[in-house]
Enzyme design. Structure first.
Site, PDB file in Angstrom:
ATOM      1  CB  CYS A 123      -0.966  -0.003   1.177  1.00 49.82           C
ATOM      2  SG  CYS A 123      -2.070  -1.441   1.213  1.00 49.82           S
ATOM      3  CG  HIS A 256      -3.162   3.459   2.079  1.00 45.56           C
ATOM      4  ND1 HIS A 256      -3.668   3.037   0.874  1.00 45.56           N
ATOM      5  CD2 HIS A 256      -3.232   2.392   2.928  1.00 45.56           C
ATOM      6  CE1 HIS A 256      -4.028   1.769   0.974  1.00 45.56           C
ATOM      7  NE2 HIS A 256      -3.777   1.360   2.215  1.00 45.56           N
ATOM      8  CG  ASN A 286      -6.622  -0.803   1.294  1.00 46.96           C
ATOM      9  OD1 ASN A 286      -5.907  -0.425   0.377  1.00 46.96           O
ATOM     10  ND2 ASN A 286      -6.137  -1.222   2.452  1.00 46.96           N
TER      11      ASN A 286
END
Length: 329
Positions: A123, A256, A286
């Site tokens: 990520c 993020h 996500n």
């Protein structure tokens, strides 16, 4: 070697989401057929997620990346053949090898022989890729870089595990980063701590033609949450200090997009009002390495992020990795 550019600057952004949008309720209905119990309320209350997009069976990570890349190149107004560096941040590559970046280069029809490579920092991947491209450009090795975060995380989700399968989505975001006489990437900071590798991982590999170990994503949610909240606040302050600027000067925070509670915690630690944080986790879920460039492109195209504004981007992911960059748009 090319003439050195003292700085690099984002000149175009682009993004892409697969057509299949799956709401929490639609996902809950699908999971019910597996006797996995969840609900829109349960997911939204814990994560802020309302929907996500899943790639079609025939769509590969490179396909998502190419759509986003074309939009970024168009926004930058440059000839694709002038792109001499492609970096793709992904944890879900098309193949073990060649790199997804090489596949993207071919699909875009770029034939100038420029460099192409993948970055694997989960990520945090886009932040890592952006800092890498910035270093290459400032060194004089390259002039125009295509930096992409692209993921097909739906391919590595265990749909019998409601604690993980409701969190992730597929998508891609891209930027064109070009040499500039004006500073664009003001500061970056990258970090990792491999001692936390087991709290977020896909503990499998290909051995003798079969998957050895577990090919599904595994996560210790509480451990990830605690570590993410700690490091994101620290790395944001680190890049601000490197740039000699204060949090008050930040126009937009683009963290993020993993969990709204983690994102809100970082915003509070910086003393920023919630209105200065770009939030797309509700619609995208996500999307790992794609989440920051996706959110950046959304905010550029809807007019929130304007030229000259200061944007703080940051990510945290498996590895354990984390990083941040301060951008002058």
């Amino acid at each position: 070697m090319m003439a050195n550019s003292p700085y690099s600057r984002i000149t175009g952004t682009g993004s892409y989401l697969p057509a299949n949008r799956l709401t929490n309720q639609a996902l809950a209905d699908q999971l019910a057929a597996r006797d996995v119990e969840t609900s829109d309320e349960w997911i939204a209350a814990r994560t802020g997620i309302r929907a996500r997009h899943f790639a079609a069976p025939e769509e590969r990570t490179s396909d998502l990346a190419v759509h986003a890349a074309r939009r970024a190149i168009e926004a930058a107004g440059i000839d694709p053949q002038s792109i001499d560096l492609i970096i793709v941040a992904t944890s879900t590559p098309d193949f073990v090898f060649p790199s997804t970046a090489c596949i993207v280069q071919n699909k875009l029809g770029i034939t100038n022989g420029g460099a192409a490579l993948d970055v694997q920092a989960v990520c945090s991947g886009f932040i890592y890729a952006l800092a890498t491209a910035d270093s290459f450009i400032r060194s004089g090795l390259h002039r125009n870089a295509l930096v992409i975060g692209a993921e097909a995380f739906s391919r590595i989700l265990d749909f019998n595990d409601r604690t993980t399968c409701v969190l992730f989505g597929d998508g891609a975001g891209a930027v064109v980063l070009s040499g500039s006489d004006e500073p664009g990437i003001l500061a970056s900071a990258l970090h990792a701590d491999g001692s936390h590798a087991d709290i977020l991982c896909v503990p499998g590999n290909v051995n003798a033609g079969v998957v050895a170990g577990n090919a599904f994503l595994r996560m210790d949610g509480q451990a990830v949450f605690k570590l993410a909240v700690n490091v994101l606040g620290k790395v944001a302050l680190e890049v601000l200090e490197k740039a000699g600027l204060s949090a008050e000067s930040v126009d937009w925070l683009i963290p993020h997009q993993a969990n709204i509670r983690i994102m809100q915690s970082t915003c509070r630690k910086l003393g920023l009002p919630a209105e200065k944080m770009v939030v797309t986790v509700d619609e995208h879920g996500n999307t790992s390495a794609a989440s920051v460039p996706l959110a950046l492109d959304v905010a550029v195209r809807d007019g929130r992020v304007q030229p000259g504004q200061l944007v703080l981007v940051e990510g945290v992911g498996g590895g354990f990795t984390w990083g941040a960059s301060l951008l002058r748009m």
